[in-house]
Structures are given as C-alpha cells and as structure tokens.
Design an enzyme around this catalytic site. Structure first.
Site, mmCIF file in Angstrom:
data_model
loop_
_atom_site.group_PDB
_atom_site.id
_atom_site.type_symbol
_atom_site.label_atom_id
_atom_site.label_comp_id
_atom_site.label_asym_id
_atom_site.label_seq_id
_atom_site.Cartn_x
_atom_site.Cartn_y
_atom_site.Cartn_z
ATOM 1 N N ASP A 31 -17.175 -8.203 42.658
ATOM 2 C CA ASP A 31 -17.314 -8.450 41.223
ATOM 3 C C ASP A 31 -18.538 -7.685 40.698
ATOM 4 O O ASP A 31 -19.587 -7.644 41.331
ATOM 5 C CB ASP A 31 -17.483 -9.954 40.958
ATOM 6 N N ILE A 32 -18.400 -7.097 39.520
ATOM 7 C CA ILE A 32 -19.470 -6.271 38.950
ATOM 8 C C ILE A 32 -20.672 -7.124 38.531
ATOM 9 O O ILE A 32 -21.798 -6.626 38.476
ATOM 10 C CB ILE A 32 -18.905 -5.442 37.768
ATOM 11 N N ASN A 88 -9.279 -18.575 37.265
ATOM 12 C CA ASN A 88 -9.494 -19.013 35.892
ATOM 13 C C ASN A 88 -8.234 -18.670 35.107
ATOM 14 O O ASN A 88 -7.849 -17.496 35.060
ATOM 15 C CB ASN A 88 -10.709 -18.306 35.285
ATOM 16 N N HIS A 101 -6.237 -12.779 39.122
ATOM 17 C CA HIS A 101 -7.250 -12.529 40.156
ATOM 18 C C HIS A 101 -7.821 -13.839 40.639
ATOM 19 O O HIS A 101 -7.854 -14.832 39.899
ATOM 20 C CB HIS A 101 -8.369 -11.617 39.624
ATOM 21 N N HIS A 103 -11.282 -15.431 42.477
ATOM 22 C CA HIS A 103 -12.688 -15.209 42.823
ATOM 23 C C HIS A 103 -12.949 -15.846 44.190
ATOM 24 O O HIS A 103 -12.695 -17.048 44.367
ATOM 25 C CB HIS A 103 -13.608 -15.900 41.813
HETATM 26 P P1 5GP Z 1 -12.366 -14.035 34.751
HETATM 27 O O1 5GP Z 1 -13.352 -14.667 33.820
HETATM 28 O O2 5GP Z 1 -11.279 -13.288 33.997
HETATM 29 O O3 5GP Z 1 -11.799 -15.029 35.746
HETATM 30 O O4 5GP Z 1 -13.190 -13.034 35.629
HETATM 31 C C1 5GP Z 1 -13.260 -11.669 35.410
HETATM 32 C C2 5GP Z 1 -14.303 -11.129 36.361
HETATM 33 O O5 5GP Z 1 -14.169 -9.727 36.416
HETATM 34 C C3 5GP Z 1 -15.740 -11.426 35.952
HETATM 35 O O6 5GP Z 1 -16.397 -12.153 36.981
HETATM 36 C C4 5GP Z 1 -16.352 -10.042 35.730
HETATM 37 O O7 5GP Z 1 -17.698 -9.949 36.162
HETATM 38 C C5 5GP Z 1 -15.433 -9.148 36.534
HETATM 39 N N1 5GP Z 1 -15.303 -7.784 36.021
HETATM 40 C C6 5GP Z 1 -15.074 -7.431 34.728
HETATM 41 N N2 5GP Z 1 -14.975 -6.087 34.616
HETATM 42 C C7 5GP Z 1 -15.133 -5.590 35.878
HETATM 43 C C8 5GP Z 1 -15.123 -4.262 36.402
HETATM 44 O O8 5GP Z 1 -14.930 -3.256 35.693
HETATM 45 N N3 5GP Z 1 -15.330 -4.140 37.735
HETATM 46 C C9 5GP Z 1 -15.541 -5.225 38.556
HETATM 47 N N4 5GP Z 1 -15.732 -4.981 39.857
HETATM 48 N N5 5GP Z 1 -15.533 -6.494 38.092
HETATM 49 C C10 5GP Z 1 -15.338 -6.664 36.764
#
Ligand code: 5GP
Ligand code: ZN
Length: 114
Positions: A31-32, A88, A101, A103
């Site tokens: 995760d970034i 999520n 996705h 986590h």
């Molecule tokens: P969500 O809130 O949709 O469950 O999580 C999305 C996750 O994707 C977040 O934890 C965010 O930090 C991660 N994320 C968003 N954009 C990127 C990206 O371009 N690269 C990576 N590696 N992670 C990302």
C-alpha cells in the site's frame, strides 16, 4: 480491464507498484500509504468493483485470495503472530478505490475495528 482504474493499471503493469506476489489470478503489492508495518493490498486481476459485485463464478478466486494472503503472511513472519485481512465495501465501509481489494495488515498489535 476497466478504463481509468488504477488497480487494473497496476495489475497490467501500466502503473508502478511494489509487487510482492503475483500469479495469473491475483497481484499483491505494498500500500502506498501504509498504516501498519505490513500493509499489502491483494487484488484480483479481474475488475470487480466491490465485494457486492461478486458472483458464484468468483468462489474459487476468493478462496485463492485467502490462500495467497496466508502464504504472504507466512513469508513475512505474521502467520504465528497474527494479522488482519480486511475488505472495505462501498462508502460507509470506507472504500476509496473501486476495484476489489483486501488489505493484509500486521506487524504490530491492531486496534479493534469500527
Ligand atoms: P480502500 O479505502 O479503497 O479500501 O483502500 C484503498 C487503498 O489503496 C488505500 O489504503 C490507499 O493508500 C491505497 N492506494 C491508493 N492509491 C494507490 C496507488 O496508486 N498505489 C498503491 N500501492 N496503493 C494505493
Ligand atoms: Zn480495476
């Protein structure tokens, strides 16, 4: 692949990511913005917008994602200590990226969810 989906682009190699595992069905990458010492995202290559969009056809894929999560956890020394695998789903679930996705979080004691 969905146009303009950043996770489809990562899976297709059009956007960079620190990939830790990949096969014909899934890709796992860091995760970034990590919120724990280990924070890996596991995604299907198939564009599924969110968990409510799964169908019975995806049963094997979802089982595979869990097996991959455990394999990665084991490789990172988390299988004994424990970890969290989270999805999520949609707005109130905190979903930001609309490509399914999971986590994989670990490496420190995690707080109770909610
Ligand atoms: P969500 O809130 O949709 O469950 O999580 C999305 C996750 O994707 C977040 O934890 C965010 O930090 C991660 N994320 C968003 N954009 C990127 C990206 O371009 N690269 C990576 N590696 N992670 C990302
Ligand atoms: Zn996608």
């Amino acid at each position: 692949m969905a146009e303009e989906c950043i996770f489809c682009k990562i899976a297709g190699g059009q956007l960079p990511a620190e990939v830790v595992y990949q096969d014909e069905q899934v890709v796992a990458f860091k995760d970034i913005r990590p919120v724990a010492p280990v924070h890996i995202l596991i995604i299907p290559r198939k564009h599924i917008p969110d968990l409510t969009a799964i169908t019975p056809e995806d049963k094997e894929l979802l089982g595979h994602i869990h097996l991959v999560a455990v394999q990665i956890a084991r490789e990172l020394g988390l299988a004994e200590r424990g970890f969290r695998l989270v999805n999520n789903c949609k707005e109130e679930g905190g979903q930001v990226i609309y490509h399914l996705h999971f986590h994989l979080l670990g490496g420190r004691p995690l707080q109770i969810l909610g």
